[in-house]
Every structure is written in C-alpha cells, then in structure tokens.
Design an enzyme around this catalytic site. Structure first.
Site, PDB file in Angstrom:
ATOM      1  CB  SER A 150      90.324  13.625 -12.163  1.00 44.80           C
ATOM      2  OG  SER A 150      89.463  14.145 -13.128  1.00 44.80           O
ATOM      3  CD  GLU A 265      82.227  13.915 -17.901  1.00 47.20           C
ATOM      4  OE1 GLU A 265      83.298  13.504 -18.390  1.00 47.20           O
ATOM      5  OE2 GLU A 265      82.114  14.282 -16.717  1.00 47.20           O
TER       6      GLU A 265
HETATM    7  C1  LIG Z   1      81.131  17.847  -9.688  1.00 52.17           C
HETATM    8  C2  LIG Z   1      82.377  17.216 -10.245  1.00 52.17           C
HETATM    9  C3  LIG Z   1      82.358  15.877 -10.562  1.00 52.17           C
HETATM   10  C4  LIG Z   1      83.510  15.286 -11.074  1.00 52.17           C
HETATM   11  N1  LIG Z   1      83.466  13.944 -11.342  1.00 52.17           N
HETATM   12  C5  LIG Z   1      84.567  13.336 -11.822  1.00 52.17           C
HETATM   13  C6  LIG Z   1      84.558  11.919 -12.055  1.00 52.17           C
HETATM   14  O1  LIG Z   1      83.549  11.234 -11.823  1.00 52.17           O
HETATM   15  N2  LIG Z   1      85.674  11.334 -12.524  1.00 52.17           N
HETATM   16  C7  LIG Z   1      86.817  12.036 -12.794  1.00 52.17           C
HETATM   17  O2  LIG Z   1      87.775  11.438 -13.258  1.00 52.17           O
HETATM   18  N3  LIG Z   1      86.877  13.378 -12.559  1.00 52.17           N
HETATM   19  C8  LIG Z   1      85.780  14.047 -12.069  1.00 52.17           C
HETATM   20  N4  LIG Z   1      85.819  15.399 -11.814  1.00 52.17           N
HETATM   21  C9  LIG Z   1      87.092  16.107 -11.969  1.00 52.17           C
HETATM   22  C10 LIG Z   1      87.162  17.077 -13.127  1.00 52.17           C
HETATM   23  O3  LIG Z   1      87.191  16.400 -14.364  1.00 52.17           O
HETATM   24  C11 LIG Z   1      88.428  17.930 -12.914  1.00 52.17           C
HETATM   25  O4  LIG Z   1      88.263  18.635 -11.702  1.00 52.17           O
HETATM   26  C12 LIG Z   1      88.643  18.906 -14.050  1.00 52.17           C
HETATM   27  O5  LIG Z   1      89.001  18.238 -15.234  1.00 52.17           O
HETATM   28  C13 LIG Z   1      89.743  19.939 -13.708  1.00 52.17           C
HETATM   29  O6  LIG Z   1      90.900  19.329 -13.267  1.00 52.17           O
HETATM   30  P1  LIG Z   1      91.618  19.815 -11.925  1.00 52.17           P
HETATM   31  O7  LIG Z   1      90.588  19.845 -10.844  1.00 52.17           O
HETATM   32  O8  LIG Z   1      92.827  18.982 -11.727  1.00 52.17           O
HETATM   33  O9  LIG Z   1      92.051  21.337 -12.189  1.00 52.17           O
HETATM   34  P2  LIG Z   1      93.357  21.826 -12.924  1.00 52.17           P
HETATM   35  O10 LIG Z   1      93.550  21.037 -14.170  1.00 52.17           O
HETATM   36  O11 LIG Z   1      94.483  21.863 -11.951  1.00 52.17           O
HETATM   37  O12 LIG Z   1      92.970  23.295 -13.334  1.00 52.17           O
HETATM   38  C14 LIG Z   1      93.117  24.432 -12.473  1.00 52.17           C
HETATM   39  C15 LIG Z   1      92.789  25.693 -13.263  1.00 52.17           C
HETATM   40  O13 LIG Z   1      93.749  25.879 -14.339  1.00 52.17           O
HETATM   41  C16 LIG Z   1      93.080  26.022 -15.584  1.00 52.17           C
HETATM   42  N5  LIG Z   1      93.846  25.392 -16.665  1.00 52.17           N
HETATM   43  C17 LIG Z   1      94.500  24.206 -16.594  1.00 52.17           C
HETATM   44  N6  LIG Z   1      95.069  23.928 -17.791  1.00 52.17           N
HETATM   45  C18 LIG Z   1      94.735  24.929 -18.635  1.00 52.17           C
HETATM   46  C19 LIG Z   1      95.031  25.221 -20.013  1.00 52.17           C
HETATM   47  N7  LIG Z   1      95.756  24.394 -20.773  1.00 52.17           N
HETATM   48  N8  LIG Z   1      94.512  26.369 -20.540  1.00 52.17           N
HETATM   49  C20 LIG Z   1      93.783  27.223 -19.796  1.00 52.17           C
HETATM   50  N9  LIG Z   1      93.485  27.015 -18.474  1.00 52.17           N
HETATM   51  C21 LIG Z   1      93.950  25.888 -17.910  1.00 52.17           C
HETATM   52  C22 LIG Z   1      91.767  25.278 -15.401  1.00 52.17           C
HETATM   53  O14 LIG Z   1      90.781  25.713 -16.303  1.00 52.17           O
HETATM   54  C23 LIG Z   1      91.410  25.604 -13.941  1.00 52.17           C
HETATM   55  O15 LIG Z   1      90.783  26.860 -13.875  1.00 52.17           O
HETATM   56  C24 LIG Z   1      84.702  16.037 -11.299  1.00 52.17           C
HETATM   57  C25 LIG Z   1      84.717  17.399 -10.966  1.00 52.17           C
HETATM   58  C26 LIG Z   1      83.572  17.985 -10.433  1.00 52.17           C
HETATM   59  C27 LIG Z   1      83.619  19.445 -10.092  1.00 52.17           C
END
Ligand SMILES: Cc1cc2nc3c(=O)[nH]c(=O)nc-3n(C[C@H](O)[C@H](O)[C@H](O)COP(=O)(O)OP(=O)(O)OC[C@H]3O[C@@H](n4cnc5c(N)ncnc54)[C@H](O)[C@@H]3O)c2cc1C
Length: 409
Positions: A150, A265
């Site tokens: 991410s 994962e």
């Molecule tokens: C406890 C925890 C541990 C984590 N550990 C890691 C890690 O070790 N390594 C790593 O790389 N990442 C990690 N993450 C990150 C995680 O993978 C991302 O937070 C997640 O993929 C969402 O991305 P974002 O936060 O950028 O949200 P965004 O992608 O910005 O999403 C925001 C909102 O929009 C919605 N949305 C976005 N696109 C769509 C779509 N096409 N259709 C419908 N809805 C949509 C999402 O569902 C969400 O509700 C971790 C997250 C958490 C909470």
C-alpha cells in the site's frame, strides 16, 4: 490398505509425534495456561494482535519457538525437504497450527506476514537461489517479513503504486513511499511492489522485490492506532539499492506475484491463523457463562447471531481444507475473509452486550475491560488485506463472472 487409510495412519503418527514434541517444549514457551479457567494473569484479548513498542521479549520468544519447531521438522511440514520442510501435505501444516492453538502456545503474530504473505510469493514465483536463501530464513523465524504494497495513493487500487525501480547494472534503485506496513518496525525483509515500466499499462508495469530492511535509504516511522498500539508504519524508500537476485518473478510480472500474496493473506486471516481462535471462543464462552444471569433477551438474540456467524465461518474453512470447486477456488480467500469479519463483529457485539459499561472503563475486574481491545481492533479487519467492498467486487466479478460496474456511476 486404501490411500485414505494410509493417509489417516500417517496423520495419526504425525500427530502423536507432534504432541509429544510440543509437550516437551511447552513449559519453555509458557504454553498451556487456560486463562478463562484461572481468572488471573494477563487477560489481553485482541482481534488484531499488535506487537507494540516494548514487546521485544515476546518477539525473541516467538523467534525461539519458531526455530525449535523448524529444527524438529514442524515449522513447515508441507515444504520441500531441501528448504527445511518434510514433503508432507497441507493437512500436516494445519495440524501443527491446530494443536499449538489447542495447547495454548503463544501466538506467532510477528511471523504472520512473512509466512502467509511473503513466503507463498517466493515459493511460487521466486528462482531457486532466492527460494533457498529466503524460505528457510522465514520458516525458521530468523527473518521477519513485511508487506510493502500500500501507498498513500494506492490501496484498493493497488496496481496504481507509484514507487519506482530503475535498473542499474545488476541492481535496481527503488524510491517511493509505502504505508500501513504491519511489522515493518521488526522486519528483516520486505516484499515490495514497485513500478519498473511507467509506459506499460498499469498492471503490466509492476515488479516484485525482496528488500533488506537494513539497507541504506530505508526509513520506518510508526503509526499510532486507536487501540493504543503502533503495529504498522510508514516506510520511506530513498534510492534503496536492491540486487536483481532479489526479484520475485519476472520484470513486469509483479501483479501476478501480488495476487498470490493477497490470496494467501485473505485465506490466512481465517482458520487457525485468524482471529477467531479456540482461545477467543473459550474466553467468550467463559464470559457469557459467568455473566448469563445479568443478560436479557437482546443478549440471547446476539448469542444466536454469533453462533450462526462462527458456524458459517467454520463450515467454509472446512470446505477450503477439502476443496472448492474449480470456479470458486480463486475467490475462496475473499469469501473466507468476509465470513471471518462477520464472525469477529458478532463476537465483539456479544461481548459488548454482556459486559455493558464494564467494557468502557478499566475497573481492574478480570476479563471485562480487556474485551475493548478486541472490539476496537475489529474495524481494521474490514480494511486489512483489501476492504470489504473490494472482496465483494472480487466475488462478483471473478467468482460469478458479473461485469465491472461502469465508471462514474
Ligand atoms: C490492520 C491493517 C494492517 C495493514 N497492513 C498492511 C501491510 O502490512 N502492508 C500493506 O501494504 N498494506 C497494509 N494495510 C493497508 C490495506 O491493505 C489498505 O488500507 C486497504 O487495501 C485499503 O486501501 P486504502 O486504505 O488506501 O483505502 P482506499 O483504497 O482509499 O479506500 C477507501 C474506501 O473506498 C472504497 N473503495 C475503493 N475502491 C473501490 C472500488 N473499486 N469499489 C468499491 N469501493 C471502493 C474502499 O472499500 C474504502 O471503503 C493494512 C491495513 C490495516 C487496516
């Protein structure tokens, strides 16, 4: 003897040997304490296990435990013998997790990312030298892994990552920022998804690398969470030099490698490596039993909801162990993750409904306020490993063949 009978005998022998081994080392690793019976000692209960600052002793213990398992041939029974495995089946791996849970061994959360996200990618896509170098280190607990996927501008839209790698002789120079990186503060190596061809279509221009987290140019900054912990981090990569020998899969094949890590994962967030463990259910059972007299009809309804959610999760896990149909296999991780999240929510609601205000402040009463960590961690599970919305998209599009929704609707 039929093949099934042979397998059964083999598993029974394996289980007997494993049980004897675990009994021998149990005291060394503080296993066996059934906290719900004792009503004393640490009553911590978490839906997202966090290794906070100051947990170095615990990390050392977990590394030592993993090394003991590896040296006795129990860290990776299904792995190839030349990489520290025993060439047995995935059922043998599950048996180790199951028995360790049952016997109350400490959770090995520090190793979760390395074993369930990084290792499958290296195993399926890495070259021989990389596999020989990385897999035994991960499975023995000598190396802790993290997942550098991410970025501030790329989470759900993971193929949009903008961290760049530029070729320089036998090396690549990587620059960019990663975020939400669980365990980066403890990690020895990271699996990094980066862009190597900015001109290619976005999914085709990505490559996956193993980064040594001690390399010059890697900076890790902790992120503070609502639970009070700081288990994930921002990671800054400033012209980090990575040898080409650390590439997982071909240049431009990073998306395929990422799919392997993400599928593993999601599946690993259920079953014996997920948050709905026998220990949690045991504690919940103890809690509801102890406070049953104070609970009303709302509580009864919540018990039924929780039992239903946990039963659905367990049924799906069992199906995964046997086999999903060819069509549904690619979405099994997403289905399991959705069911796991629902079960965690229902367990949290049940704990809240039973405890009432006792979950909000720490009165010192055993097994009460401790549940707040479980409840506060639950929302993170709707996001980690891909959000609920993304899992639903995967199920609809990849599993059921439904079309992508048109943009801007
Ligand atoms: C406890 C925890 C541990 C984590 N550990 C890691 C890690 O070790 N390594 C790593 O790389 N990442 C990690 N993450 C990150 C995680 O993978 C991302 O937070 C997640 O993929 C969402 O991305 P974002 O936060 O950028 O949200 P965004 O992608 O910005 O999403 C925001 C909102 O929009 C919605 N949305 C976005 N696109 C769509 C779509 N096409 N259709 C419908 N809805 C949509 C999402 O569902 C969400 O509700 C971790 C997250 C958490 C909470």
């Amino acid at each position: 003897m039929t093949i099934t009978q042979e397998r059964q005998t083999d598993l029974t022998d394996f289980r007997d040997g494993l049980r004897a081994f675990l009994r021998r080392i149990a005291d060394d690793f503080g296993a066996g304490a059934r906290l719900s019976d004792e009503h004393q000692g640490c009553d911590r209960i978490a839906s997202v296990e966090e290794l906070r600052e100051g947990h170095e002793d615990r990390v050392r213990l977990v590394r030592r435990l993993q090394a003991a398992l590896y040296d006795a041939g129990y860290a990776w029974p299904s792995g190839p013998t030349d990489h520290g495995g025993r060439g047995l089946s995935a059922e043998h791996d599950l048996e180790v997790e199951r028995l360790m849970n049952e016997m109350g061994f400490p959770s090995r959360e520090a190793l979760f990312v390395g074993l369930n996200i990084v290792a499958p990618a290296v195993r399926h896509h890495g070259g021989d030298e990389l596999r020989a170098r990385v897999l035994p280190a991960l499975y023995r607990g000598d190396a802790i892994g993290c997942q550098l996927f991410s970025e501030p501008g790329a989470g759900s839209d993971l193929a949009g990552v903008s961290a760049r790698a530029v070729r320089d002789g036998n090396d690549w120079i990587i620059t960019g920022q990663k975020v939400w990186t669980s365990m980066a503060h403890l990690a020895d190596l990271g699996e990094a998804l980066v862009r190597t061809d900015p001109d290619a279509p976005k999914h085709a221009g990505l490559t996956m690398f193993i980064i040594d987290m001690d390399s010059p140019g890697v900076t890790v900054r902790p992120i503070r969470q609502i639970t009070g912990g700081a288990a994930f981090n921002e990671v800054f990569l400033d012209e980090v030099r990575v040898p080409d020998a650390n590439r997982i899969g071909g240049a431009g094949e990073g998306w395929r490698v990422a799919a392997t890590s993400l599928g593993s994962e999601r599946s690993s967030m259920s079953g014996s490596t997920g948050p709905v463990t026998p220990h949690v259910l045991d504690r919940l059972h103890g809690l509801t039993g102890r406070l049953a007299a104070e609970a009303g009809p709302v509580h009864h309804e919540q018990v039924a909801r929780t039992v239903t959610a946990v039963a659905a999760l367990r049924a799906a896990e069992e199906l995964t162990e046997k086999s999903w149909s060819h069509t549904l296999a690619p979405i099994s991780g997403s289905v399991l993750k959705m069911l796991m999240v629902r079960a965690v929510d229902e367990i949290g609601r049940l704990a809240q409904s039973v405890l009432g205000e006792r979950i909000y402040f720490d009165s010192g009463e055993w097994d009460t306020y401790a549940w707040s960590e479980f409840v506060l961690g639950a929302p993170a599970l709707h996001i980690a490993g891909g959000t609920d919305e993304i899992q639903l998209n995967v199920i609809a599009q990849r599993g059921l063949g439904l079309p992508r929704p048109p943009k801007n609707t």
